[in-house]
Write a protein that holds these residues in place. Structure first.
Motif, mmCIF file in Angstrom:
data_model
loop_
_atom_site.group_PDB
_atom_site.id
_atom_site.type_symbol
_atom_site.label_atom_id
_atom_site.label_comp_id
_atom_site.label_asym_id
_atom_site.label_seq_id
_atom_site.Cartn_x
_atom_site.Cartn_y
_atom_site.Cartn_z
ATOM 1 N N SER A 23 59.366 31.383 25.194
ATOM 2 C CA SER A 23 60.556 30.943 25.904
ATOM 3 C C SER A 23 61.824 31.514 25.291
ATOM 4 O O SER A 23 62.912 31.005 25.496
ATOM 5 C CB SER A 23 60.633 29.410 25.903
ATOM 6 N N ASP A 38 48.388 22.278 24.570
ATOM 7 C CA ASP A 38 48.452 22.201 23.110
ATOM 8 C C ASP A 38 48.432 23.597 22.499
ATOM 9 O O ASP A 38 49.188 23.895 21.578
ATOM 10 C CB ASP A 38 47.261 21.403 22.574
ATOM 11 N N LYS A 39 47.532 24.414 23.014
ATOM 12 C CA LYS A 39 47.404 25.786 22.549
ATOM 13 C C LYS A 39 47.365 26.708 23.763
ATOM 14 O O LYS A 39 47.103 26.283 24.881
ATOM 15 C CB LYS A 39 46.142 25.972 21.695
ATOM 16 N N VAL A 79 51.445 26.268 21.301
ATOM 17 C CA VAL A 79 52.507 26.645 22.227
ATOM 18 C C VAL A 79 53.828 26.855 21.492
ATOM 19 O O VAL A 79 54.545 27.838 21.731
ATOM 20 C CB VAL A 79 52.672 25.571 23.325
ATOM 21 N N ASP A 80 54.159 25.946 20.579
ATOM 22 C CA ASP A 80 55.448 26.033 19.892
ATOM 23 C C ASP A 80 55.554 27.239 18.975
ATOM 24 O O ASP A 80 56.656 27.663 18.613
ATOM 25 C CB ASP A 80 55.699 24.764 19.074
ATOM 26 N N ALA A 81 54.405 27.799 18.577
ATOM 27 C CA ALA A 81 54.441 28.907 17.634
ATOM 28 C C ALA A 81 54.635 30.261 18.309
ATOM 29 O O ALA A 81 54.945 31.246 17.652
ATOM 30 C CB ALA A 81 53.140 28.946 16.826
ATOM 31 N N GLN A 86 53.980 25.257 29.052
ATOM 32 C CA GLN A 86 54.735 24.723 27.915
ATOM 33 C C GLN A 86 54.761 23.198 27.915
ATOM 34 O O GLN A 86 54.760 22.566 26.860
ATOM 35 C CB GLN A 86 56.157 25.281 27.933
ATOM 36 N N GLN A 87 54.793 22.601 29.102
ATOM 37 C CA GLN A 87 54.840 21.146 29.183
ATOM 38 C C GLN A 87 53.481 20.498 28.973
ATOM 39 O O GLN A 87 53.413 19.344 28.534
ATOM 40 C CB GLN A 87 55.395 20.725 30.549
ATOM 41 N N ARG A 143 56.520 32.903 20.883
ATOM 42 C CA ARG A 143 57.881 33.140 21.364
ATOM 43 C C ARG A 143 57.880 33.372 22.867
ATOM 44 O O ARG A 143 58.327 34.379 23.375
ATOM 45 C CB ARG A 143 58.470 34.362 20.664
#
Length: 308
Positions: free
Chosen positions: A221, A199-200, A215-217, A195-196, A219
């Protein structure tokens, strides 16, 4: 548009009746950090070894820096920095001498690059390799992968054995590599690491990609495990207060030594949990992610094979 740094098309690996990698396809753009994650046995290491021509696929194809790894040979491998998942370093030579040898194999290394990396990672290059701890051998492995600034870094569980401070330094090296236009393929079962840095990401389970994207897309976490030790209350009161927060997974609440210990799994925002706990006297509070295998099983309903 630039060609992908890595391109896998229906890549497949079978050992007898056992399928280790099941026809996976993905593309990694140049200058990005791509995370390949999944529980132990998901097929991550097998995939990386096929990209490096350490093992041959049973089917499908791969392109690495525009070349077929089966025919790219030593010239292609010199353009790759690799840290294997099971790093083995032995011998009476010092770390410095070993890295000198690797430098002759991999190609030009800028003056001062090796010593600079050693300083950042706290690695004593004067010691014989056979006397080093697992963590210090891992540091040597990272130095040999990064020292010649290859266009592609393939890192399989690269922080194994490193303390948290060195893990943070490693993440700094990955970010610098990305800023320098290098591509990084990072395999890990440590969710926070991906996560840190990435990018993908592609989530691998039982040899198949079960989810992929930015990563942000994903779920990844959404689930947190909370342990709270509360004073001045009783187990029934805490159980009733916490029950609405996790209807799918009832909290575990026990009374111990005059205190109440509660374990609860929370998905998404923890604001409701914080406000609920504020009713009580909180003696201890620990919020952590479950291990990645549990996250994958819970979020994607998949099972893992014992092959990697």
């Amino acid at each position: 548009m630039n060609s992908p740094a890595l391109e896998l098309t229906n890549l497949h690996k079978r050992y007898g009746r056992n399928v280790a990698v099941d026809s996976i396809s993905l593309a990694v753009e140049p200058g990005t950090v791509f995370g390949l994650i999944g529980p132990n046995g998901a097929g991550k290491t097998t995939t990386l070894r096929m990209l490096l021509d350490i093992i041959r696929p049973s089917g499908g194809s791969a392109r690495v820096l525009g070349e077929d790894p089966r025919v790219g040979g030593a010239a292609l491998r010199r353009r790759i920095g690799y840290v294997p998942g099971e790093l083995r370093m032995e011998g009476r030579v010092t770390g410095a001498r070993l890295l000198e040898f690797y430098a002759r194999v991999s190609g030009p290394v800028a003056p001062g690059r090796i010593s600079g990396l050693a300083d950042r990672l706290g690695c004593d290059l004067s010691r014989p390799v056979r006397t080093l701890s697992k963590g210090n051998k891992q540091k040597l492995g990272l130095i040999q992968a990064f020292m010649h600034d290859p266009p592609l870094l393939v890192l399989d569980e690269p922080t194994s054995g490193l303390d948290p401070l060195m893990q943070r330094e490693f993440l700094g090296l990955v970010r610098e590599a990305r800023a320098n236009g290098q591509t990084v393929l990072l395999s890990s079962h440590v969710l926070s690491e991906i996560q840190q840095a990435a990018d993908k990401v592609a989530v691998l389970s039982a040899g198949s990609i079960v989810a992929s994207g930015p990563v942000d897309a994903l779920r990844l976490s959404a689930l947190r495990r909370v342990r709270a030790v509360l004073a001045g209350t009783n187990a029934d009161e805490v159980r009733v207060a916490l029950a609405p927060l996790a209807p799918a997974s009832p909290p575990q609440v026990d009374a111990r030594d005059g205190r109440v210990v509660a374990h609860v799994d929370i998905e998404g925002d923890i604001d409701g949990l914080v406000k609920t706990l504020a009713r009580f006297h909180v003696a201890e509070l620990v919020i952590e992610e479950p291990d990645l295998e549990e996250s994958v099983l819970r979020l994607y309903g998949t099972t893992a094979k014992e092959v990697d």
